[in-house]
Scaffold this active site. Structure first.
Site: not given
Length: 313
Positions: A233, A263, A266
């Site tokens: 990402e 996560c 991100c």
């Protein structure tokens, strides 16, 4: 739609075709593939695969099923058509021997089955997107199994936007060099790809799978803060840039597709860059924290569930 069913002798091709005729499909065949099993007579028989394809093309608003695709050259001609779905069916040799309607001994049946399978059929069967393992002892069990697969789902022929972009994310993941897991990401605006990304060490550093990240190569979890790998990402967001993403609402907004749920780190960056929706396929151990951050940031989070593919018992 044209569903082609391939598989070895007595695996259950005819019964799958029969099930589909109950759903309104027309059973069709070519002269070369015509079976001696007359328990299901074809509604149309064509001289060759080209004539069969031409007929299905003309009557594209009908549903057809065919069995006994024996040669790769015929399958190649079918697979380039947007109306074709290939299903394979198989069963243990002993089970297929019990189902056969000939007087062959087990040794004779086994030899004949292997000759067909390894002369041309093996490659055909293994190219199917769906493989049904027909170990069922009753037709009702087989039909229930087929019903659960939802074979008439139109997205099996033409993927939805979600399926399309998630496939691109899965493809991007194959470029990952991170030793921990493969992750791919695609950022989309108005159904147009803005950027792709995958996880791994930054440009100029040794790849993670070549020893570039001590944390990922240690074999233990270690402190996340010591990891040198950029997440998929992060790479996609850096590639696209906040200015290109801009802002938007609903269908005009920016959508981030990732084959793994982002996560927490991100998720914070996703909110900051103005992404409006995150679509993921696999869960991750920080889902709850990520979901809360995305919710507070006004980002929609949803999981993608594609039609069933692979091998089904």
């Amino acid at each position: 739609m044209l569903i082609g069913v391939s598989g070895p002798v007595a695996s259950g091709k005819t019964e799958i075709a029969r099930y589909l005729t109950f759903q309104g499909f027309l059973f069709i065949s070519t002269l070369a593939d015509f079976s001696s099993d007359l328990s299901l007579a074809p509604s149309h028989t064509f001289a060759n695969i080209e004539e069969l394809i031409a007929h299905v093309t003309k009557y594209y608003d009908h549903n057809f099923v065919m069995t006994n695709i024996l040669h790769q050259k015929d399958l190649d001609k079918l697979q380039i058509r947007p109306f074709f779905l290939h299903i394979a069916v198989d069963a243990p040799l002993a089970v297929r021997f019990q189902r056969q309607r000939s007087s062959l001994s087990f040794e004779e049946f086994s030899a004949a089955s292997d000759e067909l399978l390894y002369s041309s059929l093996h490659a055909v069967v293994h190219s199917a997107s769906l493989v049904v393992l027909n170990t069922k002892t009753s037709l009702s069990d087989l039909y229930n199994q087929l019903s659960s697969l939802n074979l008439l789902d139109p997205t099996r022929l033409r993927p939805t936007w979600d399926a399309y972009f998630m496939s691109l994310a899965d493809l991007a993941a194959l470029r990952s060099n991170c030793m921990k897991r493969r992750v791919g990401c695609v950022i989309v605006k108005n159904h147009r790809v803005m950027a792709t990304g995958y996880n791994g060490t930054p440009r100029g550093l040794t790849n993670c799978n070549e020893g570039g990240c001590p944390r990922c190569n240690s074999g233990t979890s270690g402190l996340l803060a010591t990891c040198l790998c950029l997440h998929a990402e992060e790479n996609a967001l850096l590639e696209s840039g906040k200015e290109r993403l801009g802002s938007g609402n609903g269908t005009d907004g920016v959508v981030l597709y990732c084959n793994t749920c982002p996560c927490l780190t991100c998720s914070i960056k996703i909110v900051q860059c103005g992404v409006k929706e995150v679509v993921y396929s696999q869960s991750y151990n920080m889902d709850e924290q990520s979901a809360e951050v995305l919710r507070q940031g006004g980002v929609t989070l949803r999981q993608f569930s594609p039609p069933k593919e692979g091998v089904f018992v």
